[in-house]
Design a protein around this motif. Structure first.
Motif, mmCIF file in Angstrom:
data_model
loop_
_atom_site.group_PDB
_atom_site.id
_atom_site.type_symbol
_atom_site.label_atom_id
_atom_site.label_comp_id
_atom_site.label_asym_id
_atom_site.label_seq_id
_atom_site.Cartn_x
_atom_site.Cartn_y
_atom_site.Cartn_z
ATOM 1 N N HIS A 70 8.587 -3.094 4.906
ATOM 2 C CA HIS A 70 8.076 -2.758 6.339
ATOM 3 C C HIS A 70 7.301 -4.032 6.692
ATOM 4 C CE1 HIS A 70 4.655 -1.410 4.074
ATOM 5 N NE2 HIS A 70 3.756 -1.519 4.957
ATOM 6 N N PHE A 71 6.997 -4.109 7.854
ATOM 7 C CA PHE A 71 6.055 -5.245 8.514
ATOM 8 C C PHE A 71 4.891 -4.552 9.179
ATOM 9 C CE2 PHE A 71 10.240 -7.111 8.955
ATOM 10 C CZ PHE A 71 9.878 -8.597 8.550
ATOM 11 N N ASP A 72 3.665 -5.390 9.216
ATOM 12 C CA ASP A 72 2.686 -4.641 9.754
ATOM 13 C C ASP A 72 2.686 -4.727 11.406
ATOM 14 O OD1 ASP A 72 1.846 -3.784 7.508
ATOM 15 O OD2 ASP A 72 0.043 -4.955 7.223
ATOM 16 N N ASN A 73 3.517 -5.452 11.930
ATOM 17 C CA ASN A 73 3.489 -5.639 13.516
ATOM 18 C C ASN A 73 3.912 -4.571 14.141
ATOM 19 O OD1 ASN A 73 5.160 -8.350 11.767
ATOM 20 N ND2 ASN A 73 3.768 -8.872 13.333
ATOM 21 N N ILE A 74 3.474 -4.410 15.424
ATOM 22 C CA ILE A 74 3.420 -3.451 16.294
ATOM 23 C C ILE A 74 4.474 -3.937 17.383
ATOM 24 C CG2 ILE A 74 2.524 -1.981 17.955
ATOM 25 C CD1 ILE A 74 -0.491 -2.981 16.893
ATOM 26 N N GLU A 75 5.499 -2.920 17.356
ATOM 27 C CA GLU A 75 6.811 -3.046 18.573
ATOM 28 C C GLU A 75 6.290 -3.462 19.766
ATOM 29 O OE1 GLU A 75 9.705 -2.972 17.839
ATOM 30 O OE2 GLU A 75 9.822 -2.238 15.497
ATOM 31 N N ILE A 122 6.787 -12.013 5.758
ATOM 32 C CA ILE A 122 5.632 -11.278 5.277
ATOM 33 C C ILE A 122 6.149 -9.760 5.150
ATOM 34 C CG2 ILE A 122 4.746 -10.356 7.477
ATOM 35 C CD1 ILE A 122 3.007 -12.460 4.914
ATOM 36 N N ILE A 123 7.454 -9.520 5.259
ATOM 37 C CA ILE A 123 7.698 -8.245 4.853
ATOM 38 C C ILE A 123 7.433 -7.733 3.344
ATOM 39 C CG2 ILE A 123 10.181 -8.843 4.062
ATOM 40 C CD1 ILE A 123 11.214 -6.318 5.156
ATOM 41 N N HIS A 124 6.891 -6.602 3.234
ATOM 42 C CA HIS A 124 6.328 -6.138 1.975
ATOM 43 C C HIS A 124 6.613 -4.718 1.706
ATOM 44 C CE1 HIS A 124 3.358 -5.534 5.362
ATOM 45 N NE2 HIS A 124 2.852 -4.517 4.406
ATOM 46 N N LEU A 125 6.345 -4.525 0.517
ATOM 47 C CA LEU A 125 6.587 -2.983 -0.014
ATOM 48 C C LEU A 125 5.399 -2.471 -1.087
ATOM 49 C CD1 LEU A 125 8.868 -0.491 -1.090
ATOM 50 C CD2 LEU A 125 9.437 -2.495 -2.916
ATOM 51 N N SER A 126 5.145 -1.315 -0.679
ATOM 52 C CA SER A 126 4.160 -0.735 -1.488
ATOM 53 C C SER A 126 4.902 0.191 -2.725
ATOM 54 C CB SER A 126 3.307 0.164 -0.817
ATOM 55 O OG SER A 126 1.941 0.661 -1.563
ATOM 56 N N CYS A 127 5.133 -0.409 -3.741
ATOM 57 C CA CYS A 127 5.897 0.252 -4.888
ATOM 58 C C CYS A 127 5.459 1.699 -5.289
ATOM 59 C CB CYS A 127 6.087 -0.403 -5.999
ATOM 60 S SG CYS A 127 6.614 -2.251 -5.806
ATOM 61 N N PRO A 128 6.657 2.587 -5.662
ATOM 62 C CA PRO A 128 6.209 3.935 -6.242
ATOM 63 C C PRO A 128 5.149 3.934 -7.121
ATOM 64 C CG PRO A 128 8.299 3.677 -6.122
ATOM 65 C CD PRO A 128 8.001 2.418 -5.507
#
Length: 473
Positions: A375-380, A440-446
């Motif tokens: 996901h990105f932290d940007n706002i639509e 800057i797309i990122h993932l919080s892993c399980p």
């Protein structure tokens, strides 16, 4: 959906164990009373059975016998039919009605195990033995656990994993340990497990494998013997069992820490952002220059972490399941902050930016194998406001260490960041033209083992429009 929320289940099972212990004591007390009565009447019986006529010829014996049959046996019959421990049964029923995990909770837990297995390329047989990641833990899955996971894998078309869980379920079954309880309490029969296992193998084309299993267990049940005969006839057709090829989950290699370690560009003490840092500089590691990503160490204290957790516990809530499927098994809460609070002042020390319009925080607690997908932290655009605009800067605090898993991954940068208690990761979501930065797309892993707490803060672009200059290009 969070480890903090699941702590209550431990207390609930403790209550059930206590009530069941008291229930068994009530049953035992009843049995003791019955056995005491039985011992007394048996002693009389030993005397009377040798010479019944002589026994009843004595008036005291005859009177005692008549009285016992008229009164004592009536009372013991009523005592036998009296139910005991009803208050303990009611306490357990009330607890189940009010706090029992739902079908959705069980589904989330099952999907969590399967997600962990996929992401980290773990083998079901190892998971069942308590081998998670790089360590062997003193815990394992029971036959009932493995059977449920096998059925769940079949629903998700994870056939190979399903076979492995079925096989492990059979291997973990111990007749001496499990047999009576499984049959009497859970209505479980080993023959049913073998039937389900081998029927699935047959449906998927593994006739030879099914036949090899049935040859050793067909004497357990007549249905298994009939199934063996049927499979034997079908196995005469010379069709080999299929072969599985499972591609590795390379898209999650960052979560596994498989990327080649990068040398950080620099490590230094930041002392120039604010005047306060001249006497208390911050420890900084630069992980990426473009886009800029840095770790600030020891920037949130234990007392602040404890305070944040205590405030958030009653406020934690889960995301909408179907509107935001990127979030899995996590809860969050909004923490309202003061503009001049020490933590907000520290964020000003880190970023050099004013946080007057962005003084609040969002705290997250991840549940069983919880994660946030790419996901990105940007706002639509349609959700942005004129006062704030888009999210310019992200600050993520790690509030605890995680035993296994739970990394923050930037796949386009081949960057894996493991949680370190007290540290904060800072990055820019917008480029020099104030457009979203695709890298800057990122993932919080399980999370594999442990509880993961993070605290997030976002600084928006519009309040900083005149205070944060654009970079020269």
């Amino acid at each position: 959906m969070s480890i903090a929320g699941m702590k209550g289940l431990v207390d609930m099972e403790g209550l059930f164990i206590s009530e069941l212990t008291n229930y068994t004591k009530a049953l035992k007390d009843k049995i003791d009373d019955i056995e005491s009565f039985l011992q007394k009447v048996q002693s009389k019986r030993e005397i009377s059975r040798k010479n019944p006529q002589q026994f009843v010829a004595h008036p005291l014996n005859a009177f005692s016998l008549i009285r016992r049959l008229h009164e004592d046996w009536t009372e013991i019959e009523l005592f036998m039919s009296k139910q005991v421990g009803l208050n303990h049964l009611e306490a357990i029923k009330k607890g189940l009605d009010e706090s029992q995990p739902t079908d959705q909770d069980l589904l989330d837990a099952t999907n969590g195990i399967i997600t962990m297995q996929r992401t980290y390329n773990l083998q079901p047989v190892d998971i069942a033995k308590g081998i998670l990641g790089s360590q062997k833990y003193n815990v394992n899955l029971t036959t009932l656990n493995c059977q449920l996971l096998a059925k769940a894998c079949l629903i998700l078309n994870e056939d190979r994993a399903a076979f492995s869980y079925f096989k492990t379920a059979v291997e973990h079954y111990d007749e001496n340990r499990d047999g009576q309880v499984y049959r009497e309490v859970f209505d479980f029969k080993l023959s049913d497990l073998y039937t389900n296992y081998t029927k699935i193998l047959i449906i998927k084309g593994f006739r030879s494998a099914a036949l090899n299993i049935l040859r050793n267990v067909s004497d357990l049940d007549a249905d298994l013997w009939l199934l063996q005969r049927k499979v034997y006839e079908e196995a005469k057709i010379d069709v080999p069992d299929p072969t599985y090829y499972t591609a590795p989950w390379t898209d999650k290699s960052g979560c596994q820490g498989l990327w080649e370690s990068k040398n950080y560009f620099s490590c230094y003490y930041e002392s120039g952002t604010t005047d306060f840092l001249r006497i208390a500089p911050l420890k900084v590691e630069i992980l990426s220059l473009d886009p800029h990503i840095a770790i600030y160490h020891d920037v949130i204290f234990d007392s602040e972490i404890s305070g944040m957790k205590n405030i958030s516990l009653p406020l934690l809530k889960g995301p909408l399941r179907y509107l935001n499927s990127d979030d899995f098994n996590l809860k969050f809460a909004k923490i309202y902050g003061e503009h001049q609070s020490p933590l907000n002042q520290r964020i000003r020390d880190i970023t050099g930016d004013n946080v007057k319009e962005d003084k609040d925080f969002l705290i997250f607690n991840y549940g069983m194998c919880g994660f946030k997908n790419y996901h990105f932290d940007n706002i639509e655009l349609q959700d942005q406001t004129a006062e704030l605009g888009d999210r310019l800067t992200s600050i993520k605090f790690f509030l605890n260490d995680v035993t296994e898993g739970g990394a923050l991954v930037f796949p386009h940068l081949n960057l894996t960041i493991w949680p370190q208690k007290g540290s904060a990761v800072v990055w820019q979501n917008l480029n020099n033209e104030m457009d979203a930065n695709e890298d800057i797309i990122h993932l919080s892993c399980p999370v594999i083992v442990g509880s993961k707490w993070t605290l997030s803060k976002w600084l928006h672009q519009n309040p900083l429009m005149f205070s944060k200059p654009c970079k020269k290009v």
